[in-house]
Every structure is written in structure tokens, then in C-alpha cells.
Motif scaffolding. Structure first.
Motif, PDB file in Angstrom:
ATOM      1  N   VAL A  17      49.023  32.961  33.124  1.00 24.22           N
ATOM      2  CA  VAL A  17      47.577  33.049  33.370  1.00 24.22           C
ATOM      3  C   VAL A  17      47.003  34.252  32.639  1.00 24.22           C
ATOM      4  O   VAL A  17      47.680  35.260  32.435  1.00 24.22           O
ATOM      5  CB  VAL A  17      47.262  33.169  34.877  1.00 24.22           C
ATOM      6  N   CYS A  18      45.741  34.144  32.245  1.00 25.33           N
ATOM      7  CA  CYS A  18      44.975  35.269  31.709  1.00 25.33           C
ATOM      8  C   CYS A  18      43.696  35.384  32.522  1.00 25.33           C
ATOM      9  O   CYS A  18      42.943  34.398  32.640  1.00 25.33           O
ATOM     10  CB  CYS A  18      44.647  35.053  30.234  1.00 25.33           C
ATOM     11  N   ILE A  19      43.446  36.558  33.066  1.00 24.36           N
ATOM     12  CA  ILE A  19      42.261  36.787  33.879  1.00 24.36           C
ATOM     13  C   ILE A  19      41.646  38.130  33.495  1.00 24.36           C
ATOM     14  O   ILE A  19      42.201  38.890  32.696  1.00 24.36           O
ATOM     15  CB  ILE A  19      42.587  36.776  35.383  1.00 24.36           C
ATOM     16  N   ASP A  20      40.502  38.427  34.080  1.00 26.93           N
ATOM     17  CA  ASP A  20      39.925  39.766  33.960  1.00 26.93           C
ATOM     18  C   ASP A  20      40.738  40.715  34.835  1.00 26.93           C
ATOM     19  O   ASP A  20      41.211  40.321  35.908  1.00 26.93           O
ATOM     20  CB  ASP A  20      38.465  39.747  34.412  1.00 26.93           C
ATOM     21  N   PRO A  21      40.930  41.960  34.419  1.00 25.18           N
ATOM     22  CA  PRO A  21      41.726  42.889  35.221  1.00 25.18           C
ATOM     23  C   PRO A  21      41.190  43.148  36.629  1.00 25.18           C
ATOM     24  O   PRO A  21      41.918  43.673  37.479  1.00 25.18           O
ATOM     25  CB  PRO A  21      41.709  44.177  34.387  1.00 25.18           C
ATOM     26  N   ALA A  22      39.931  42.794  36.888  1.00 27.73           N
ATOM     27  CA  ALA A  22      39.388  42.930  38.239  1.00 27.73           C
ATOM     28  C   ALA A  22      39.652  41.683  39.078  1.00 27.73           C
ATOM     29  O   ALA A  22      39.323  41.653  40.268  1.00 27.73           O
ATOM     30  CB  ALA A  22      37.894  43.221  38.187  1.00 27.73           C
ATOM     31  N   GLY A  23      40.221  40.636  38.464  1.00 23.66           N
ATOM     32  CA  GLY A  23      40.584  39.447  39.204  1.00 23.66           C
ATOM     33  C   GLY A  23      39.750  38.217  38.904  1.00 23.66           C
ATOM     34  O   GLY A  23      40.071  37.126  39.368  1.00 23.66           O
ATOM     35  N   GLY A  24      38.685  38.362  38.122  1.00 27.37           N
ATOM     36  CA  GLY A  24      37.829  37.224  37.787  1.00 27.37           C
ATOM     37  C   GLY A  24      38.321  36.479  36.559  1.00 27.37           C
ATOM     38  O   GLY A  24      39.451  36.652  36.108  1.00 27.37           O
ATOM     39  N   ASN A  25      37.432  35.663  36.004  1.00 31.89           N
ATOM     40  CA  ASN A  25      37.786  34.864  34.831  1.00 31.89           C
ATOM     41  C   ASN A  25      37.910  35.737  33.587  1.00 31.89           C
ATOM     42  O   ASN A  25      37.171  36.705  33.410  1.00 31.89           O
ATOM     43  CB  ASN A  25      36.744  33.777  34.586  1.00 31.89           C
ATOM     44  N   PHE A  26      38.821  35.364  32.713  1.00 29.06           N
ATOM     45  CA  PHE A  26      39.004  36.058  31.444  1.00 29.06           C
ATOM     46  C   PHE A  26      37.792  35.828  30.547  1.00 29.06           C
ATOM     47  O   PHE A  26      37.296  34.717  30.408  1.00 29.06           O
ATOM     48  CB  PHE A  26      40.261  35.549  30.755  1.00 29.06           C
ATOM     49  N   ASP A  27      37.300  36.904  29.938  1.00 31.31           N
ATOM     50  CA  ASP A  27      36.172  36.860  29.006  1.00 31.31           C
ATOM     51  C   ASP A  27      36.635  37.529  27.714  1.00 31.31           C
ATOM     52  O   ASP A  27      36.848  38.741  27.680  1.00 31.31           O
ATOM     53  CB  ASP A  27      34.973  37.590  29.610  1.00 31.31           C
ATOM     54  N   ILE A  28      36.788  36.742  26.678  1.00 34.73           N
ATOM     55  CA  ILE A  28      37.359  37.258  25.430  1.00 34.73           C
ATOM     56  C   ILE A  28      36.523  38.373  24.809  1.00 34.73           C
ATOM     57  O   ILE A  28      37.049  39.198  24.066  1.00 34.73           O
ATOM     58  CB  ILE A  28      37.562  36.112  24.408  1.00 34.73           C
ATOM     59  N   MET A  29      35.237  38.440  25.123  1.00 38.48           N
ATOM     60  CA  MET A  29      34.384  39.459  24.525  1.00 38.48           C
ATOM     61  C   MET A  29      34.282  40.728  25.371  1.00 38.48           C
ATOM     62  O   MET A  29      33.612  41.682  24.991  1.00 38.48           O
ATOM     63  CB  MET A  29      32.977  38.890  24.299  1.00 38.48           C
ATOM     64  N   SER A  30      34.956  40.761  26.517  1.00 37.47           N
ATOM     65  CA  SER A  30      34.792  41.871  27.469  1.00 37.47           C
ATOM     66  C   SER A  30      35.623  43.093  27.126  1.00 37.47           C
ATOM     67  O   SER A  30      35.423  44.157  27.693  1.00 37.47           O
ATOM     68  CB  SER A  30      35.172  41.411  28.872  1.00 37.47           C
ATOM     69  N   ARG A  31      36.605  42.926  26.218  1.00 37.13           N
ATOM     70  CA  ARG A  31      37.531  43.993  25.843  1.00 37.13           C
ATOM     71  C   ARG A  31      38.413  44.419  27.018  1.00 37.13           C
ATOM     72  O   ARG A  31      38.821  45.568  27.138  1.00 37.13           O
ATOM     73  CB  ARG A  31      36.786  45.193  25.257  1.00 37.13           C
ATOM     74  N   ARG A  32      38.718  43.441  27.871  1.00 39.07           N
ATOM     75  CA  ARG A  32      39.565  43.654  29.046  1.00 39.07           C
ATOM     76  C   ARG A  32      40.458  42.420  29.214  1.00 39.07           C
ATOM     77  O   ARG A  32      39.986  41.298  29.075  1.00 39.07           O
ATOM     78  CB  ARG A  32      38.704  43.819  30.311  1.00 39.07           C
ATOM     79  N   VAL A  33      41.729  42.644  29.536  1.00 38.45           N
ATOM     80  CA  VAL A  33      42.614  41.494  29.730  1.00 38.45           C
ATOM     81  C   VAL A  33      43.719  41.838  30.723  1.00 38.45           C
ATOM     82  O   VAL A  33      44.186  42.986  30.783  1.00 38.45           O
ATOM     83  CB  VAL A  33      43.242  41.027  28.391  1.00 38.45           C
ATOM     84  N   LEU A  34      44.103  40.835  31.492  1.00 33.26           N
ATOM     85  CA  LEU A  34      45.280  40.916  32.346  1.00 33.26           C
ATOM     86  C   LEU A  34      45.952  39.553  32.281  1.00 33.26           C
ATOM     87  O   LEU A  34      45.354  38.550  32.672  1.00 33.26           O
ATOM     88  CB  LEU A  34      44.904  41.259  33.798  1.00 33.26           C
ATOM     89  N   CYS A  35      47.149  39.498  31.744  1.00 34.68           N
ATOM     90  CA  CYS A  35      47.893  38.240  31.731  1.00 34.68           C
ATOM     91  C   CYS A  35      49.180  38.440  32.504  1.00 34.68           C
ATOM     92  O   CYS A  35      49.723  39.543  32.571  1.00 34.68           O
ATOM     93  CB  CYS A  35      48.158  37.757  30.312  1.00 34.68           C
ATOM     94  N   ALA A  36      49.649  37.351  33.121  1.00 37.56           N
ATOM     95  CA  ALA A  36      50.820  37.449  33.985  1.00 37.56           C
ATOM     96  C   ALA A  36      51.540  36.127  34.049  1.00 37.56           C
ATOM     97  O   ALA A  36      51.007  35.079  33.677  1.00 37.56           O
ATOM     98  CB  ALA A  36      50.410  37.908  35.387  1.00 37.56           C
TER      99      ALA A  36
END
Length: 273
Positions: A233-252
Motif C-alpha cells: 500500500v501507498c498512503i499519505d504519512p498522516a494516514g490518508g490517501n496518497f497524493d503524488i504532488m504532496s511530496r509526502r509518502v508512506l508505503c508498507a
């Protein structure tokens, strides 16, 4: 698009050709330029690889658009991701490693259509690690299927993370705080110096989590698809949906593990791409 097979075959050959430039030059003297700060570097090889990829794809698909790291840096303009077929390119992810002849460096390229990843390729030509994925068709390393670890427990997780090139004091403080918070809770942390390769380590089951603040769209556009096609999975580091333009990522490897990490992270919100 009816020609995704053709797109895939074309970019595979171009990436292999581009990889030869990295392989031939990694141990040579480099002509190094500084972009935004003393540790944000670009070499002639970065530019040569990006040009080779863009020229080769444009010759075959003249209607396609591009978001390239070095082109963006040269124009100093905000990037825009539309619904049009768009190739998102990091010609040398891990430029600092490349400058020091450390072999963890790669080409990262992805095709996004309607703001959805269709093709993702990450190629380390020095160690001959060729990661590929197509939407709905799985993820592969050197042609063999790869899968995430399926780990769900935080205390058993190996986590990838980077300091990055940003030397903003607030970002550095948050990065250190997160390492201090996570270290007693997990198996360990690792860092390859390449956002794309860190994500691929999760995809192949070599690590369980990767998170980073301050990356760009070209760092994660291919890794996002490779991780998801490997079952992660790839999500936003705060737990929401991944946004490729946000410059933030969390994958697990799993959503439960991703959410456990998100709950303990101190958040940092850089300016968007």
C-alpha cells in the motif's frame, strides 16, 4: 489506451540504453553542479539520461507530456499533472550516491494516464536490479514476480527512511524526532539514499515500510505502482490517501502496518510540487 504494450516495450529499451550511461560514468570524474542547496546535486549524466528518455519517447509518442526532475529544475516552474499521458522521470535517483560512486542509484520512470499510474520502472544498472510493474499485472524484479512481506506488526518491521537533501532546521528536527520515536518500537531502520530504491525494497519484501517527507513526484511515481502491484500500500504519512504532488509518502507491506506507523509519526508538510 490501446498502445500501452507499445509504450512499455519502448520505455524498457530506452531505460536499458540510459542505464548504460550510468554504468559507464559512475566511477568516473563527474562534472557536478549545485541546484537548490549544497547537497542538491546534478551531473551531466542526469541531464543526458533525461534527454535520452524524453527524446526517445517523444519520437514515438509526440502527444505525450513529461515531468522530469532536471527539466523542472532548469525552468524553475511548478509542475502540473493532467489527465494526459504523462511520463514522470527521475533520470538518476540517488545522485549523491552516483557522485560518490556508491552503487545504490537508479533510473525511475512512470507513465501516468488520467492521474493513475499505468507503467512503473526502476532500474539500478550498477547492481542490475530491474524493477517493473504494469497496472493489474503484478510487479517484477529482473522478470521474476515480487511480493511484499505482508508484515503487520510494528515491532517486527524494518523501516526505510532518508534525511533527504533539504537542510531546513524544522524538517531536520522532525526527521530526527521520528527516528527517535520509532527506533524503540521497530526491528530497525535502513537508508539506501534513493527514494525509488527504498520503495522497491518494500515491494520485494526486503523491508516492510518506507516513509519520507520532501520527496518529489519523480521520486515516487514508479515506486508507487511497483509497491501496490507487489501487494503493498501507498498512503499519505498522516494516514490518508496518497497524493503524488504532496511530496509526502508512506508505503508498507500492509495497511495495518502503514496505519500503525502513521499514528506515531510527527508530520511535516513541505511546499507541494
Amino acid at each position: 489506451m490501446s498502445n500501452l504494450d507499445e509504450c512499455y516495450e519502448t520505455v524498457i529499451e530506452l531505460v536499458k540504453e540510459s542505464g548504460q550511461l550510468i554504468r559507464e560514468n559512475i566511477c568516473k570524474q563527474k562534472n557536478i553542479l549545485i541546484k537548490s542547496c549544497d547537497v542538491d546535486l546534478v551531473t551531466e549524466t542526469d541531464r543526458q539520461v533525461e534527454k535520452l528518455l524524453i527524446d526517445g519517447i517523444s519520437a514515438k509518442f509526440p502527444e505525450h507530456k513529461f515531468i522530469g526532475e532536471e527539466t523542472t529544475a532548469e525552468t524553475n516552474k511548478k509542475v502540473t499533472l493532467t489527465d494526459d499521458p504523462t511520463w514522470i522521470i527521475d533520470p538518476v535517483d540517488g545522485t549523491m550516491n552516483f557522485v560518490h560512486s556508491l552503487p545504490h542509484t537508479c533510473i525511475s520512470i512512470a507513465l501516468w494516464i488520467d492521474k493513475i499510474a499505468e507503467i512503473g520502472i526502476v532500474y539500478n544498472p550498477v547492481l542490475e536490479q530491474f524493477f517493473t510493474a504494469r497496472k493489474g499485472k503484478g510487479a517484477f524484479l529482473n522478470g521474476k514476480p515480487i511480493h511484499v512481506s505482508q508484515e503487520t506488526e510494528l515491532q517486527k518491521a524494518l523501516i526505510m527512511n532518508e534525511l533527504g537533501t533539504c537542510r531546513d532546521p524544522e524538517k531536520l528536527r522532525i526527521t530526527i524526532d521520528n527516528l527517535t520515536t520509532l527506533t524503540p518500537l521497530i526491528h530497525g531502520t535502513r537508508s539506501l539514499g534513493s527514494a525509488a530504491l527504498n520503495m522497491c525494497m518494500v515491494a520485494m519484501g526486503g523491508a516492510d515500510v518506507n516513509y519520507e517527507f520532501g520527496i518529489h513526484a519523480w521520486d515516487v511515481a514508479a515506486g508507487d505502482l511497483i509497491v501496490r502491484e507487489a501487494g503493498g500500500v501507498c498512503i499519505d504519512p498522516a494516514g490518508g490517501n496518497f497524493d503524488i504532488m504532496s511530496r509526502r509518502v508512506l508505503c508498507a507491506s500492509t495497511m495495518p502496518l502503514a496505519q500503525k506507523v502513521a499514528k506515531v509519526l510527527t508530520q511535516y508538510y513541505p511546499e507541494r510540487d
